[in-house]
Design a protein around this motif. Structure first.
Motif, PDB file in Angstrom:
ATOM      1  N   HIS A  48       3.416 -45.788  30.226  1.00 44.96           N
ATOM      2  CA  HIS A  48       3.475 -45.308  31.612  1.00 44.96           C
ATOM      3  C   HIS A  48       2.504 -46.041  32.540  1.00 44.96           C
ATOM      4  CE1 HIS A  48       5.958 -41.835  30.459  1.00 44.96           C
ATOM      5  NE2 HIS A  48       5.159 -41.719  29.400  1.00 44.96           N
ATOM      6  N   LEU A  49       2.075 -47.239  32.171  1.00 47.83           N
ATOM      7  CA  LEU A  49       1.039 -47.903  32.975  1.00 47.83           C
ATOM      8  C   LEU A  49       1.507 -48.195  34.394  1.00 47.83           C
ATOM      9  CD1 LEU A  49      -0.633 -50.345  30.424  1.00 47.83           C
ATOM     10  CD2 LEU A  49      -1.466 -48.144  31.269  1.00 47.83           C
ATOM     11  N   ALA A  50       2.733 -48.656  34.555  1.00 44.40           N
ATOM     12  CA  ALA A  50       3.246 -48.929  35.905  1.00 44.40           C
ATOM     13  C   ALA A  50       3.322 -47.639  36.713  1.00 44.40           C
ATOM     14  CB  ALA A  50       4.618 -49.601  35.835  1.00 44.40           C
ATOM     15  N   ALA A  51       3.788 -46.569  36.067  1.00 46.85           N
ATOM     16  CA  ALA A  51       3.887 -45.286  36.763  1.00 46.85           C
ATOM     17  C   ALA A  51       2.500 -44.729  37.080  1.00 46.85           C
ATOM     18  CB  ALA A  51       4.674 -44.289  35.918  1.00 46.85           C
ATOM     19  N   LEU A  52       1.515 -44.988  36.200  1.00 50.46           N
ATOM     20  CA  LEU A  52       0.152 -44.542  36.461  1.00 50.46           C
ATOM     21  C   LEU A  52      -0.413 -45.239  37.695  1.00 50.46           C
ATOM     22  CD1 LEU A  52      -2.373 -42.946  35.635  1.00 50.46           C
ATOM     23  CD2 LEU A  52      -2.984 -44.862  34.125  1.00 50.46           C
ATOM     24  N   GLU A  53      -0.166 -46.527  37.805  1.00 50.44           N
ATOM     25  CA  GLU A  53      -0.642 -47.250  38.989  1.00 50.44           C
ATOM     26  C   GLU A  53       0.024 -46.709  40.249  1.00 50.44           C
ATOM     27  OE1 GLU A  53      -1.257 -51.805  40.672  1.00 50.44           O
ATOM     28  OE2 GLU A  53      -0.367 -51.469  38.701  1.00 50.44           O
ATOM     29  N   THR A  54       1.332 -46.420  40.171  1.00 50.12           N
ATOM     30  CA  THR A  54       2.036 -45.856  41.320  1.00 50.12           C
ATOM     31  C   THR A  54       1.460 -44.495  41.700  1.00 50.12           C
ATOM     32  OG1 THR A  54       4.074 -47.015  40.735  1.00 50.12           O
ATOM     33  CG2 THR A  54       4.293 -45.090  42.163  1.00 50.12           C
ATOM     34  N   LEU A  55       1.164 -43.684  40.702  1.00 45.07           N
ATOM     35  CA  LEU A  55       0.572 -42.373  40.953  1.00 45.07           C
ATOM     36  C   LEU A  55      -0.788 -42.502  41.626  1.00 45.07           C
ATOM     37  CD1 LEU A  55       0.338 -39.275  40.581  1.00 45.07           C
ATOM     38  CD2 LEU A  55      -0.559 -39.732  38.273  1.00 45.07           C
ATOM     39  N   MET A  56      -1.637 -43.390  41.117  1.00 44.30           N
ATOM     40  CA  MET A  56      -2.971 -43.556  41.691  1.00 44.30           C
ATOM     41  C   MET A  56      -2.890 -44.061  43.125  1.00 44.30           C
ATOM     42  SD  MET A  56      -4.677 -42.372  39.239  1.00 44.30           S
ATOM     43  CE  MET A  56      -6.221 -42.543  40.097  1.00 44.30           C
ATOM     44  N   LEU A  57      -1.937 -44.957  43.385  1.00 49.74           N
ATOM     45  CA  LEU A  57      -1.774 -45.458  44.745  1.00 49.74           C
ATOM     46  C   LEU A  57      -1.285 -44.348  45.676  1.00 49.74           C
ATOM     47  CD1 LEU A  57      -2.088 -48.010  46.414  1.00 49.74           C
ATOM     48  CD2 LEU A  57       0.283 -48.600  45.859  1.00 49.74           C
ATOM     49  N   GLU A  58      -0.406 -43.507  45.172  1.00 50.31           N
ATOM     50  CA  GLU A  58       0.070 -42.366  45.963  1.00 50.31           C
ATOM     51  C   GLU A  58      -1.093 -41.431  46.318  1.00 50.31           C
ATOM     52  OE1 GLU A  58       2.372 -38.221  44.971  1.00 50.31           O
ATOM     53  OE2 GLU A  58       3.022 -40.029  43.896  1.00 50.31           O
ATOM     54  N   LEU A  59      -1.936 -41.139  45.325  1.00 46.75           N
ATOM     55  CA  LEU A  59      -3.083 -40.271  45.579  1.00 46.75           C
ATOM     56  C   LEU A  59      -4.053 -40.911  46.563  1.00 46.75           C
ATOM     57  CD1 LEU A  59      -3.736 -39.034  41.930  1.00 46.75           C
ATOM     58  CD2 LEU A  59      -2.626 -37.766  43.779  1.00 46.75           C
ATOM     59  N   ARG A  60      -4.276 -42.196  46.422  1.00 44.47           N
ATOM     60  CA  ARG A  60      -5.178 -42.900  47.348  1.00 44.47           C
ATOM     61  C   ARG A  60      -4.619 -42.898  48.761  1.00 44.47           C
ATOM     62  NH1 ARG A  60      -8.798 -47.236  48.228  1.00 44.47           N
ATOM     63  NH2 ARG A  60      -8.988 -47.179  50.505  1.00 44.47           N
ATOM     64  N   HIS A  61      -3.334 -43.147  48.918  1.00 44.31           N
ATOM     65  CA  HIS A  61      -2.745 -43.099  50.256  1.00 44.31           C
ATOM     66  C   HIS A  61      -2.900 -41.707  50.868  1.00 44.31           C
ATOM     67  CE1 HIS A  61      -1.279 -47.112  50.541  1.00 44.31           C
ATOM     68  NE2 HIS A  61      -0.367 -47.007  49.593  1.00 44.31           N
ATOM     69  N   GLY A  62      -2.804 -40.675  50.023  1.00 44.98           N
ATOM     70  CA  GLY A  62      -2.997 -39.316  50.514  1.00 44.98           C
ATOM     71  C   GLY A  62      -4.410 -39.090  51.028  1.00 44.98           C
ATOM     72  N   VAL A  63      -5.397 -39.628  50.328  1.00 43.38           N
ATOM     73  CA  VAL A  63      -6.782 -39.523  50.784  1.00 43.38           C
ATOM     74  C   VAL A  63      -6.958 -40.254  52.107  1.00 43.38           C
ATOM     75  CG1 VAL A  63      -9.161 -40.215  50.270  1.00 43.38           C
ATOM     76  CG2 VAL A  63      -7.747 -39.187  48.477  1.00 43.38           C
ATOM     77  N   ASP A  64      -6.434 -41.468  52.201  1.00 45.35           N
ATOM     78  CA  ASP A  64      -6.537 -42.234  53.445  1.00 45.35           C
ATOM     79  C   ASP A  64      -5.907 -41.464  54.602  1.00 45.35           C
ATOM     80  OD1 ASP A  64      -7.714 -44.262  51.998  1.00 45.35           O
ATOM     81  OD2 ASP A  64      -5.921 -45.521  51.930  1.00 45.35           O
ATOM     82  N   ARG A  65      -4.739 -40.926  54.366  1.00 39.01           N
ATOM     83  CA  ARG A  65      -4.011 -40.214  55.420  1.00 39.01           C
ATOM     84  C   ARG A  65      -4.771 -38.955  55.858  1.00 39.01           C
ATOM     85  NH1 ARG A  65       0.254 -40.287  52.941  1.00 39.01           N
ATOM     86  NH2 ARG A  65       0.133 -38.259  51.894  1.00 39.01           N
TER      87      ARG A  65
END
Length: 312
Positions: A48-65
């Motif tokens: 799930h490494l690709a999906a993990l990176e996607t998840l982390m990026l989603e969470l980071r975008h949420g923090v930025d927003r």
């Protein structure tokens, strides 16, 4: 210079403060993954490494927003967001990740939940990255996961995931190591704190930031605790190293800090020229489990005095 090691605390005399220090020593420290942890990581997260990176990026975008829209407030920094906000971003992403794992709703969060349930290591970590700067990230088993990868160089990708052994992150436990990275990363000027001998065993670094504000360091809980738990030998080694290298606090800096003497007994004794006899006496007291540094009242008084100085 004749060196004398500080007194070692006698066996069987552990105080409540000593027990607290042992807990603090592990604060945000990475745990080298053993064979079992590597196998657990590969089993649950490898697919799930690709999906993990996607998840982390989603969470980071949420923090930025949330930060941009005012739902999340961070302290002010010298540089515009995200530069310098490594700790705040990493902690916010980590807490959001924990909430997602607690209520898994996707294959990758379900895999993370299973990983944690079977004993997988998940924690925030801090250290020196590639010998150049301090970095906050998270350890997920044998993986280094950085959701604040752009907080030093803002053009970098926001998220980086690597095998922990390839990340370049190393623990910082010695005062001299902390000082070396801080000088490179923070700029400003660092000096050995021979000026206030009573504070030197615990706060061995005088730091003048790029704006000219003085501070006492280290402020890393792990380095602080490691030094105290070791009888302040790490601080003494740093002071001796600086003295041997001819790096002694200049007279004008010492004079500028004279007003700090008003912050109470821990600051009242001031030595513009290093007094090694007095310094060694203070280091001996700091290593004594019955001494003023180890009593609850003495320790709290010291911390409060340093906080007052930092608030000026």
């Amino acid at each position: 210079m004749t060196r004398t090691d500080p007194v070692r605390p006698p066996m069987g005399t552990e105080t409540p403060l000593d027990r607290q220090l042992r807990l603090w020593q592990g604060h945000r420290r990475l745990v080298p993954p053993d064979e079992g942890m590597c196998a657990l990581t590969e089993r649950w997260l490898g697919p799930h490494l690709a999906a993990l990176e996607t998840l982390m990026l989603e969470l980071r975008h949420g923090v930025d927003r949330d930060r941009d829209e005012g739902r999340l407030t961070f302290p002010k920094r010298r540089n515009p967001y995200p530069k310098g906000f490594c700790r705040e971003i990493s902690d916010a992403v980590f807490e959001r990740l924990r909430r997602r794992i607690a209520a898994p709703d996707t294959p990758v969060t379900q895999a993370l939940a299973a990983f944690v349930r079977e004993g997988g290591h998940l924690s925030p970590i801090w250290g020196a990255l590639r010998g150049s700067y301090f970095q906050n990230a998270m350890q997920i088993g044998a993986l280094y996961v950085d959701a604040a990868n752009d907080t030093v160089t803002v053009t970098k990708p926001k998220v980086e995931i690597l095998p922990l052994e390839a990340s370049g992150l190393e623990p910082v436990v010695e005062v001299a190591h902390f000082a070396r990275i801080a000088q490179v990363y923070w700029g400003g000027t660092l000096w050995a704190n021979t000026l206030f001998p009573r504070l030197a065993p615990v706060f061995p670094i005088l730091y003048i930031d790029p704006d000219g504000r003085p501070r006492l360091h280290p402020d890393s809980l792990g380095v602080f605790a490691e030094n105290m738990a070791g009888g302040c030998r790490s601080a003494l080694a740093f002071l001796e190293q600086e003295c041997d290298g001819g790096r002694v606090l200049p007279a004008d800096v010492a004079a500028a800090l004279a007003p700090w003497r008003s912050h109470g007994p821990w600051f009242e004794e001031m030595c513009p020229t290093p007094d090694w006899d007095r310094l060694r006496a203070c280091f001996g007291q700091a290593a004594d489990p019955q001494g003023p540094y180890r009593s609850a009242q003495g320790f709290q008084g010291m911390i409060e005095a340093v906080k007052r100085a930092a608030a000026v």
